[in-house]
Write an enzyme that holds these catalytic residues in place. Structure first.
Site, mmCIF file in Angstrom:
data_model
loop_
_atom_site.group_PDB
_atom_site.id
_atom_site.type_symbol
_atom_site.label_atom_id
_atom_site.label_comp_id
_atom_site.label_asym_id
_atom_site.label_seq_id
_atom_site.Cartn_x
_atom_site.Cartn_y
_atom_site.Cartn_z
ATOM 1 N N HIS A 1 -13.975 -25.545 67.503
ATOM 2 C CA HIS A 1 -15.271 -25.467 68.187
ATOM 3 C C HIS A 1 -15.369 -24.175 68.994
ATOM 4 O O HIS A 1 -16.382 -23.457 68.928
ATOM 5 C CB HIS A 1 -15.426 -26.688 69.102
ATOM 6 C CG HIS A 1 -16.586 -26.630 70.030
ATOM 7 N ND1 HIS A 1 -17.782 -27.275 69.782
ATOM 8 C CD2 HIS A 1 -16.742 -26.004 71.232
ATOM 9 C CE1 HIS A 1 -18.620 -27.050 70.780
ATOM 10 N NE2 HIS A 1 -18.012 -26.279 71.680
ATOM 11 N N GLU A 2 -14.315 -23.865 69.745
ATOM 12 C CA GLU A 2 -14.325 -22.651 70.568
ATOM 13 C C GLU A 2 -14.306 -21.393 69.701
ATOM 14 O O GLU A 2 -14.995 -20.405 70.013
ATOM 15 C CB GLU A 2 -13.142 -22.659 71.540
ATOM 16 C CG GLU A 2 -13.140 -23.820 72.528
ATOM 17 C CD GLU A 2 -14.420 -23.904 73.342
ATOM 18 O OE1 GLU A 2 -15.062 -22.859 73.570
ATOM 19 O OE2 GLU A 2 -14.781 -25.028 73.757
ATOM 20 N N HIS B 1 -17.756 -20.711 68.629
ATOM 21 C CA HIS B 1 -18.543 -19.976 69.624
ATOM 22 C C HIS B 1 -18.316 -18.472 69.494
ATOM 23 O O HIS B 1 -19.255 -17.675 69.528
ATOM 24 C CB HIS B 1 -18.146 -20.412 71.042
ATOM 25 C CG HIS B 1 -18.851 -21.629 71.541
ATOM 26 N ND1 HIS B 1 -20.224 -21.764 71.513
ATOM 27 C CD2 HIS B 1 -18.363 -22.773 72.099
ATOM 28 C CE1 HIS B 1 -20.557 -22.938 72.037
ATOM 29 N NE2 HIS B 1 -19.449 -23.562 72.394
ATOM 30 N N GLU C 1 -24.248 -25.421 71.301
ATOM 31 C CA GLU C 1 -23.186 -26.417 71.221
ATOM 32 C C GLU C 1 -23.231 -27.158 69.884
ATOM 33 O O GLU C 1 -22.189 -27.457 69.299
ATOM 34 C CB GLU C 1 -23.298 -27.415 72.381
ATOM 35 C CG GLU C 1 -22.896 -26.848 73.724
ATOM 36 C CD GLU C 1 -21.489 -26.284 73.724
ATOM 37 O OE1 GLU C 1 -20.567 -26.950 73.205
ATOM 38 O OE2 GLU C 1 -21.295 -25.173 74.253
#
Length: 297
Positions: A147-148, A151, A224
């Protein structure tokens, strides 16, 4: 609500600081005597310069600030199997995402959380909390890291700075236009911009800054969902859902959020306190993120 207030206060403080600088240096009076308020292009350029300056400066020092404020300890040479797994996992995910190897660190926090920041997607920082490493299984932790990395690969830090810069620009621009109009119409000030104008501009920047923050928070919530989708792609959909469910259990248990307020918008979870006001939430509710992943959105 404390996090919402701090976020708004930070952005409003930047605008107020620029206004004070304008006033102290006599820039407001100089621009008025030069007729720049009738030159909308010139005024917009000036506001754009100051509006983007703070936003990009914050971006450039974001890694340094994140390390200092969170107490993140970088892993330069893994000393434990856990640290070795963490570095190797980030390296593997970064290669899959097509970005350079980020710096990897661990920050001391009881809550399970993680964040990514940095002005360059090929020179970013990815950090996880000690609590996450202790309580999440390897597949769930890998999904959080994915997930990071999502980003970073999506360029979310740069895009967020651009959005903030644009909004800062137009907040300053319209506050000065409206302030000039009100100053002349109400205070009958025809010799430049007086104290009435200055006070009106300050008030308008606060009000417009609040509305601008709503837009920034909307963008933050949207990114997100994109990062969750990237996490599902780089790790697996099941692992990403499982990780979010684990975070949901912690928010329901009210596990204290020890992530610094300045990093809340960059974490995978904003903590249970931010359920108060949806318009100012940096993250969508976890149940909505889980449902989006199940639907394959």
């Amino acid at each position: 609500m404390l996090r919402i207030g701090l976020f708004l206060a930070t952005n409003i403080a930047i605008l107020v600081l620029f206004s004070i600088v304008f006033r102290v240096l006599g820039l407001e009076h100089y621009l008025a005597t030069q007729g720049i308020h009738t030159n909308l292009g010139g005024l917009l350029i000036m506001c754009g310069f100051f509006g983007f300056a703070g936003s990009f400066f914050s971006l450039l020092i974001s890694k340094w600030m994140a390390k200092k404020s969170s107490g993140t300890q970088l892993i330069t040479q893994p000393r434990t199997p856990e640290e070795r797994w963490l570095v190797e996992t980030v390296s593997d995910l970064a290669k899959k995402a097509g970005i350079g190897m980020p710096e990897v660190g661990i920050f001391p926090a009881q809550q399970s959380n993680a964040f990514a920041t940095g002005w360059n997607k090929n020179n970013a920082l990815v950090a996880v909390s000690a609590g996450l490493l202790h309580r999440f299984d390897r597949e769930e932790a890998r999904a959080v890291l994915a997930h990071e990395i999502g980003h970073v690969a999506n360029g979310d830090m740069i895009t967020l700075s651009l959005v903030q810069g644009v909004l800062n620009t137009f907040v300053m621009f319209f506050a000065r236009i409206l302030g000039s109009i009100v100053d002349k119409a109400v205070f009958k000030n025809e010799r430049g911009n007086g104290i009435g104008y200055f006070m009106i501009v300050m008030l308008l920047q606060v009000v417009l800054g609040i509305f601008a923050s709503m837009i920034v928070m909307w963008f933050s919530r949207w990114r997100e969902f994109r990062a969750d989708a990237a996490g599902a792609h780089l790790a697996s959909r099941g692992a990403m859902i499982s990780a979010l469910q684990r975070l949901q259990e912690e928010t329901q248990a009210h596990v204290p959020n020890q992530m610094p307020d300045t990093l809340t918008a960059f974490g995978i979870s904003s903590g249970w306190k931010q359920h108060a006001t949806r318009l100012f939430m940096s993250h969508p509710p976890l149940e909505e993120r889980i449902e989006a992943l199940r639907r394959g959105v």
